[in-house]
Design a protein around this motif. Structure first.
Motif, short mmCIF file in Angstrom:
data_model
loop_
_atom_site.label_atom_id
_atom_site.label_comp_id
_atom_site.label_asym_id
_atom_site.label_seq_id
_atom_site.Cartn_x
_atom_site.Cartn_y
_atom_site.Cartn_z
N GLY A 286 0.79 -1.22 0.00
CA GLY A 286 0.00 0.00 0.00
C GLY A 286 0.82 1.27 0.00
O GLY A 286 0.37 2.31 -0.49
N ALA A 287 2.03 1.23 0.53
CA ALA A 287 2.84 2.45 0.63
C ALA A 287 3.71 2.68 -0.60
O ALA A 287 4.49 3.64 -0.64
CB ALA A 287 3.71 2.42 1.88
N ASP B 162 2.06 2.25 -3.81
CA ASP B 162 1.04 2.05 -4.85
C ASP B 162 0.74 3.31 -5.64
O ASP B 162 -0.16 3.32 -6.48
CB ASP B 162 -0.26 1.51 -4.23
N ASP C 61 -0.50 6.07 -4.54
CA ASP C 61 -1.58 6.87 -3.94
C ASP C 61 -1.07 7.43 -2.61
O ASP C 61 -0.90 6.71 -1.64
CB ASP C 61 -2.82 6.01 -3.72
N THR D 3 -4.49 1.29 0.79
CA THR D 3 -3.67 2.36 0.20
C THR D 3 -2.51 2.80 1.07
O THR D 3 -1.81 3.74 0.71
CB THR D 3 -4.54 3.59 -0.12
N VAL E 210 1.55 6.26 4.33
CA VAL E 210 0.61 6.30 3.21
C VAL E 210 1.36 6.07 1.90
O VAL E 210 0.90 5.35 1.02
CB VAL E 210 -0.15 7.63 3.18
N GLU E 211 2.55 6.70 1.78
CA GLU E 211 3.34 6.51 0.58
C GLU E 211 4.80 6.84 0.85
O GLU E 211 5.10 7.78 1.59
CB GLU E 211 2.80 7.39 -0.57
CA LIG Z 1 -0.25 4.51 -0.89
#
Ligand SMILES: [Ca+2]
Length: 284
Positions: A163-164, A166, A168, A178, A277-278
């Motif tokens: 998710g980190a 992806d 987003d 995400t 988150v990213e």
């Molecule tokens: Ca992400």
């Protein structure tokens, strides 16, 4: 570059052909299992941490309890996290759908083109078209971490490791897919690593921790961490962030050729979980 995780061409439900023919088949042997696959069409790319996601649903529309086996038959380079979805389907009123996810991956060297996944229940078949897109550019100015292989000290069961990376970085999209959330509550440190596809000279890491209206960074975001790079098998610290209260932190450092990047998470503002988150990595 922001690649959509998957492309939804049309929302809706595919009804297994089994249903369509049911009127001409004796009731005892007919298929009364409705199958839906969402999305109906998928796009994937040959990055190790960038799976396409399909959700499979079976519904017993008949009046008898039964088992059902849904089999998946991919073509070409498509690799599935499962090729069988078996479930007990009690006959209930109203009907109770039973769902399961399947991840669709392709190797980095997969030939772009059109492929498909056959989905079969009771010898009745529907087909999900899958487009393999070319790899995104990973040159100067591109995010070198996007979709590359992530590893972590742990991942919370409700979240996904990838998710980190992806693409987003919007915290308002924070859900179980995400972003990355570690799985060891109130225990630090945690690590989140991304392996670069080839060794690259890098000088900047962008970290987006959770910072939404509902979950502000000063309450739920990452507080203390080290940015490390792997050089010849050894982790070196290139930046230290302490007492963070915002959602986006840029770390710049002397250009260095690295094989991988690690976020060594030392504490969160709520002292419970590490949330990313990213994570983005750039060269000079
Ligand atoms: Ca992400």
């Amino acid at each position: 570059m922001n690649i959509p995780r998957q492309t939804v061409i049309a929302a809706g439900t595919l009804l297994a052909a089994a249903l369509l023919g049911s009127s001409s088949v004796p009731k005892a042997t007919t298929s009364d299992v409705a199958v839906s696959v969402a999305p109906e069409q998928l796009s994937v790319v040959g990055l190790p941490c960038f799976p396409g996601l399909l959700n499979l649903t079976m519904t017993n529309t008949g009046s008898k309890d039964r088992y059902a086996d849904l089999t998946l038959d991919p073509t070409g380079p498509l690799q599935l996290s499962r090729t069988l979805f078996s479930s007990w389907l009690p006959a209930l009123d109203p009907d109770q759908p039973v769902s399961a996810p399947v991840e669709v991956r392709v190797p980095r060297d997969a030939k772009p083109g059109s492929y498909k996944i056959g989905v079969e229940v009771d010898r009745k078949r529907v087909t999900v078209p899958v487009t393999v897109n070319p790899l995104p550019p990973k040159g100067p100015g591109d995010n070198l971490a996007l979709g590359e292989q992530a590893t972590a000290s742990s991942t919370h069961g409700n979240f996904t490791l990838c998710g980190a990376v992806d693409g987003d970085k919007d915290s308002e999209h924070w859900d179980t897919l995400t972003g990355w959330n570690d799985g060891t509550r109130a225990a630090f440190p945690d690590t989140y690593d991304v392996a670069l596809s080839t060794p690259a000279t890098i000088n900047r890491v962008e970290l987006y921790t959770l910072d939404s209206a509902k979950y502000p960074a000063r309450v739920n975001g990452l507080k203390d961490w080290d940015v490390q790079v792997n050089v010849g098998g050894t982790w070196q610290t290139v930046d230290q962030v302490r007492g963070n209260t915002v959602g986006h932190v840029t770390s710049t450092f002397t250009p260095i050729q690295a094989d991988a990047v690690r976020i060594l998470c030392l504490d969160g503002n709520d002292h419970t979980y590490s949330r990313i988150v990213e994570l983005e990595v750039y060269g000079s």
